[in-house]
Motif scaffolding. Structure first.
Motif, PDB file in Angstrom:
ATOM      1  N   ASP A 220     -35.698  38.912  -3.777  1.00  0.00           N
ATOM      2  CA  ASP A 220     -36.662  38.043  -4.017  1.00  0.00           C
ATOM      3  C   ASP A 220     -36.777  37.700  -5.371  1.00  0.00           C
ATOM      4  O   ASP A 220     -36.776  36.762  -6.117  1.00  0.00           O
ATOM      5  CB  ASP A 220     -38.201  38.529  -3.541  1.00  0.00           C
ATOM      6  CG  ASP A 220     -38.185  38.282  -2.185  1.00  0.00           C
ATOM      7  OD1 ASP A 220     -37.422  37.722  -1.319  1.00  0.00           O
ATOM      8  OD2 ASP A 220     -38.917  39.087  -1.560  1.00  0.00           O
ATOM      9  N   VAL A 221     -36.689  38.914  -6.400  1.00  0.00           N
ATOM     10  CA  VAL A 221     -36.810  38.601  -7.956  1.00  0.00           C
ATOM     11  C   VAL A 221     -35.525  38.020  -8.306  1.00  0.00           C
ATOM     12  O   VAL A 221     -35.767  37.012  -9.203  1.00  0.00           O
ATOM     13  CB  VAL A 221     -36.890  40.204  -8.378  1.00  0.00           C
ATOM     14  CG1 VAL A 221     -36.428  40.003 -10.017  1.00  0.00           C
ATOM     15  CG2 VAL A 221     -38.160  40.773  -8.077  1.00  0.00           C
ATOM     16  N   GLU A 222     -34.353  38.247  -7.744  1.00  0.00           N
ATOM     17  CA  GLU A 222     -33.261  37.477  -8.246  1.00  0.00           C
ATOM     18  C   GLU A 222     -33.094  36.087  -7.846  1.00  0.00           C
ATOM     19  O   GLU A 222     -32.725  35.034  -8.612  1.00  0.00           O
ATOM     20  CB  GLU A 222     -31.888  38.276  -7.527  1.00  0.00           C
ATOM     21  CG  GLU A 222     -31.632  39.828  -8.291  1.00  0.00           C
ATOM     22  CD  GLU A 222     -31.620  39.795  -9.766  1.00  0.00           C
ATOM     23  OE1 GLU A 222     -31.210  38.900 -10.188  1.00  0.00           O
ATOM     24  OE2 GLU A 222     -32.319  40.796 -10.244  1.00  0.00           O
ATOM     25  N   PHE A 223     -33.660  35.740  -6.720  1.00  0.00           N
ATOM     26  CA  PHE A 223     -33.867  34.528  -6.060  1.00  0.00           C
ATOM     27  C   PHE A 223     -34.709  33.836  -7.122  1.00  0.00           C
ATOM     28  O   PHE A 223     -34.330  32.600  -7.705  1.00  0.00           O
ATOM     29  CB  PHE A 223     -34.546  34.402  -4.786  1.00  0.00           C
ATOM     30  CG  PHE A 223     -34.665  32.952  -4.459  1.00  0.00           C
ATOM     31  CD1 PHE A 223     -33.802  32.050  -4.083  1.00  0.00           C
ATOM     32  CD2 PHE A 223     -36.072  32.481  -4.388  1.00  0.00           C
ATOM     33  CE1 PHE A 223     -33.976  30.925  -3.709  1.00  0.00           C
ATOM     34  CE2 PHE A 223     -36.338  31.165  -3.780  1.00  0.00           C
ATOM     35  CZ  PHE A 223     -35.244  30.540  -3.450  1.00  0.00           C
ATOM     36  N   ILE A 224     -36.026  34.320  -7.679  1.00  0.00           N
ATOM     37  CA  ILE A 224     -36.757  33.800  -8.557  1.00  0.00           C
ATOM     38  C   ILE A 224     -36.203  33.250  -9.838  1.00  0.00           C
ATOM     39  O   ILE A 224     -36.180  32.286 -10.533  1.00  0.00           O
ATOM     40  CB  ILE A 224     -38.009  34.371  -8.716  1.00  0.00           C
ATOM     41  CG1 ILE A 224     -38.931  34.490  -7.645  1.00  0.00           C
ATOM     42  CG2 ILE A 224     -38.794  34.069 -10.002  1.00  0.00           C
ATOM     43  CD1 ILE A 224     -39.394  33.164  -7.141  1.00  0.00           C
ATOM     44  N   LYS A 225     -35.283  34.401 -10.281  1.00  0.00           N
ATOM     45  CA  LYS A 225     -34.703  34.318 -11.661  1.00  0.00           C
ATOM     46  C   LYS A 225     -33.650  33.161 -11.313  1.00  0.00           C
ATOM     47  O   LYS A 225     -33.305  32.465 -12.389  1.00  0.00           O
ATOM     48  CB  LYS A 225     -33.996  35.654 -11.773  1.00  0.00           C
ATOM     49  CG  LYS A 225     -34.992  36.879 -12.676  1.00  0.00           C
ATOM     50  CD  LYS A 225     -34.318  38.066 -12.965  1.00  0.00           C
ATOM     51  CE  LYS A 225     -35.199  39.148 -13.412  1.00  0.00           C
ATOM     52  NZ  LYS A 225     -34.526  40.276 -13.701  1.00  0.00           N
ATOM     53  N   SER A 226     -33.070  33.163 -10.535  1.00  0.00           N
ATOM     54  CA  SER A 226     -32.121  31.965 -10.088  1.00  0.00           C
ATOM     55  C   SER A 226     -32.686  30.671 -10.271  1.00  0.00           C
ATOM     56  O   SER A 226     -32.089  29.641 -10.817  1.00  0.00           O
ATOM     57  CB  SER A 226     -31.402  32.218  -8.813  1.00  0.00           C
ATOM     58  OG  SER A 226     -32.183  31.801  -7.766  1.00  0.00           O
ATOM     59  N   ILE A 227     -33.791  30.444  -9.938  1.00  0.00           N
ATOM     60  CA  ILE A 227     -34.813  29.016 -10.169  1.00  0.00           C
ATOM     61  C   ILE A 227     -34.904  28.880 -11.419  1.00  0.00           C
ATOM     62  O   ILE A 227     -34.906  27.907 -11.971  1.00  0.00           O
ATOM     63  CB  ILE A 227     -35.919  29.309  -9.164  1.00  0.00           C
ATOM     64  CG1 ILE A 227     -35.672  29.267  -7.781  1.00  0.00           C
ATOM     65  CG2 ILE A 227     -36.694  28.152  -9.516  1.00  0.00           C
ATOM     66  CD1 ILE A 227     -36.985  29.502  -6.913  1.00  0.00           C
ATOM     67  N   ALA A 228     -34.946  30.059 -12.316  1.00  0.00           N
ATOM     68  CA  ALA A 228     -35.195  29.731 -13.671  1.00  0.00           C
ATOM     69  C   ALA A 228     -33.951  29.647 -14.496  1.00  0.00           C
ATOM     70  O   ALA A 228     -34.066  29.712 -15.745  1.00  0.00           O
ATOM     71  CB  ALA A 228     -36.228  31.072 -14.186  1.00  0.00           C
ATOM     72  N   ALA A 229     -32.828  29.301 -13.920  1.00  0.00           N
ATOM     73  CA  ALA A 229     -31.672  29.054 -14.842  1.00  0.00           C
ATOM     74  C   ALA A 229     -31.896  27.831 -15.727  1.00  0.00           C
ATOM     75  O   ALA A 229     -32.880  26.959 -15.471  1.00  0.00           O
ATOM     76  CB  ALA A 229     -30.508  28.539 -13.787  1.00  0.00           C
TER      77      ALA A 229
END
Length: 267
Positions: A220-229
């Motif tokens: 989930d953390v990595e998914f949120i970070k991917s949105i923040a590209a």
């Protein structure tokens, strides 16, 4: 990222239309007018003045609210500590916000969308700094990813709803604008969330009372970070504006939005 922003109340209905559909905008119009009637329009404001920003939280994702810029963590003991803390929490780096004590709890549990018309950054040329206004093309709202918290002043019982704007690596446009960051840093920009990803950004990963598995949480953390590209710079625009601060600075004036040419500047 510079701690200066534009969040004029002139676009409140446009914000509502961007967040939902026409019927939703109609239902919110009176509410937006009501909560904003005593607010001073912000054409240019420093984050260090801790202005109120228009946000949609994960707990009330369709209800706009005003939160103060500069996040106060729940563990802060008193107002003096809160004032010191919020000077350092205007922005939260998305790469580290899930680990930092000031941001961790909010990063997992309390994310929000923060609405701006534009923000201001300084560009350096020949050792002189020039103010730049950055906004979206087509005059649409800029929706930034944020994290929030509610802090209770135990001395007074007052509740302070506060927010930090998340930041990420700069895109090509912001590398040009933010060309001389601090010596220990690289060019940055706010996390800008596309309309398609706004509801995803608001997903809560865990709560204190719920169990979770490390694998699921990390995914989930990595998914949120991917949105923040870094956001697509071709969908953004930037121009120089007149001096904003100092004796001759425009300050919080409508003219702060207007393009201003400097003969000596190549930008």
């Amino acid at each position: 990222m510079c701690y200066s922003a534009e969040a004029a109340t002139r676009k409140l209905i446009k914000y509502a239309l961007h967040r939902g559909d026409t019927e939703y905008a109609k239902a919110l119009e009176q509410y937006l007018i009501e909560i904003s009637k005593d607010k001073t329009p912000k054409f240019f404001v420093s984050g260090f003045a801790h202005p109120e920003l228009l946000v949609f939280t994960n707990e009330e994702p369709m209800k706009p609210q005003y939160f103060t810029w500069g996040l106060i963590p729940s563990w802060v003991k008193d107002w003096e500590g809160a004032k010191k803390q919020r000077r350092n929490t205007l922005n939260a780096r998305v790469e580290t916000m899930f680990e930092k004590p000031s941001f961790k709890d909010s990063a997992f549990n309390r994310r929000c969308l923060v609405y701006f018309d534009a923000f201001y950054e300084y560009h350096t040329f020949n050792k002189k700094k020039y103010p730049i206004r950055v906004s979206m093309r087509e005059d649409i709202p800029m929706v930034m990813g944020g994290i929030w918290n509610s802090w209770v002043d135990k001395a007074t019982g007052e509740i302070h709803n506060t927010v930090a704007v998340c930041t990420t690596d700069a895109n090509a446009l912001m590398e040009k604008v933010h060309n001389e960051p601090a010596a220990s840093d690289t060019p940055r920009m706010p996390v800008i969330i596309s309309k398609e990803d706004q509801d995803k950004w608001l997903i809560k990963i865990r709560t204190k009372k719920d169990g979770y598995t490390e694998a699921d949480t990390q995914a989930d953390v990595e998914f949120i970070k991917s949105i923040a590209a870094p956001y697509d710079g071709d969908k953004m625009q930037a121009w120089t504006v007149a001096p904003l601060i100092g004796k001759k600075g425009l300050g919080n004036a409508p003219e702060a939005r207007l393009e201003y040419k400097y003969e000596e500047l190549i930008f």
